[in-house]
Design a protein around this motif. Structure first.
Motif, mmCIF file in Angstrom:
data_model
loop_
_atom_site.group_PDB
_atom_site.id
_atom_site.type_symbol
_atom_site.label_atom_id
_atom_site.label_comp_id
_atom_site.label_asym_id
_atom_site.label_seq_id
_atom_site.Cartn_x
_atom_site.Cartn_y
_atom_site.Cartn_z
ATOM 1 N N ALA A 1 -3.066 5.986 6.432
ATOM 2 C CA ALA A 1 -3.889 6.041 5.227
ATOM 3 C C ALA A 1 -5.176 5.246 5.376
ATOM 4 C CB ALA A 1 -3.091 5.538 4.028
ATOM 5 N N TYR B 1 0.839 2.478 0.894
ATOM 6 C CA TYR B 1 0.359 3.109 2.127
ATOM 7 C C TYR B 1 -0.445 2.206 3.038
ATOM 8 C CZ TYR B 1 1.766 7.222 -0.458
ATOM 9 O OH TYR B 1 2.483 8.119 -1.192
ATOM 10 N N VAL C 1 -3.301 11.964 -2.819
ATOM 11 C CA VAL C 1 -2.062 11.306 -2.418
ATOM 12 C C VAL C 1 -0.902 12.236 -2.757
ATOM 13 C CG1 VAL C 1 -0.557 9.305 -2.700
ATOM 14 C CG2 VAL C 1 -3.043 9.013 -2.804
ATOM 15 N N ILE D 1 -3.178 12.208 2.047
ATOM 16 C CA ILE D 1 -2.314 11.192 2.641
ATOM 17 C C ILE D 1 -0.944 11.218 1.980
ATOM 18 C CG2 ILE D 1 -4.275 9.725 3.259
ATOM 19 C CD1 ILE D 1 -3.480 7.874 0.924
#
Length: 239
Positions: free
Chosen positions: A199, A236, A211, A38
């Motif tokens: 996310a 996120y 991440v 993400i």
């Protein structure tokens, strides 16, 4: 490399001229688990996917798939080993029919019975496409086009499915449907690496998470634990 590691990136660097788009990336996808990467738009997620599939060359580092080094290998050879990419933005052939778009996914395969079985499987995953097979892909809704893009990738008979932003531009109800299908694909034995700006969707689908910020991995761990992280929630998840 452990027997349960399907994909292993170690020290991967990718640059465009003087710009470093992926910096010292190390991550793994484990058998039977969905891994997610993400990060915000422009963080370098798509660059990493292109590096895995051979669409852009590495500046340095290693990529091993099922123990075999694939960095520097041709795109067709990587597909033949069992890796298939669902690209960001779907990238369908808009004037070709839905059926033709799906069949293109099997262009490297010669075993007609297995291809036919996979076509039936795609129809089971996406029954909404059955009545649209003869229509140009451009006539479909965004959600249906995403179904075609995933189906096309599945037609290559992959062992590892790479999904680049599958939820982008889709209504929440369609995102939920796509998420359910991704989970079903994983449970069927196809390993998954998911790249997402969404996310919340990605972390709830996945077991392992990374991440990415400014081309570098800044956090890693179990998806359920990262979802609880205050830093991840603030950056996120809008919490």
């Amino acid at each position: 490399m452990s027997d349960d590691v399907v994909l292993d990136l170690s020290g991967v660097n990718i640059g465009y001229g003087q710009v470093r788009a992926a910096n010292d990336i190390s991550l793994t996808v484990r058998r039977g688990r969905i891994a997610t990467l993400i990060g915000s738009n422009g963080a370098g997620k798509t660059t990493i996917m292109k590096g895995i599939t051979g669409l852009v060359p590495l500046s340095s580092g290693r990529i091993r798939f099922r123990g075999q080094e694939i960095a520097g290998v041709s795109v067709e050879s990587i597909v033949a080993t069992g890796i298939s990419l669902v690209p960001e933005g779907r990238r369908l052939f808009p004037t070709m029919s839905v059926r033709e778009n799906l069949e293109i996914g099997a262009y490297l395969r010669t075993e007609s019975a297995a291809v036919a079985a996979d076509f039936d499987l795609v129809m089971d995953y996406f029954p909404a496409l059955r009545e649209r097979l003869g229509e140009p892909a451009r006539n479909l809704s965004g959600g249906q086009q995403q179904m075609v893009a995933i189906g096309r990738a599945l037609m290559s008979g992959p062992k590892l499915l790479l999904l680049d932003e599958p939820s982008i531009g889709l209504a929440p109800a369609i995102v939920q449907t796509i998420g359910t299908i991704i989970r079903t694909i994983s449970q069927s034995g196809v390993d998954v690496l998911l790249v997402e700006q969404n996310a919340q969707m990605a972390l709830r689908l996945s077991e392992d998470a990374y991440v990415l910020e400014n081309g570098a991995i800044v956090m890693r761990g179990l998806a359920a634990e990262l979802e609880k992280s205050e830093a991840v929630r603030a950056a996120y998840l809008g919490m």
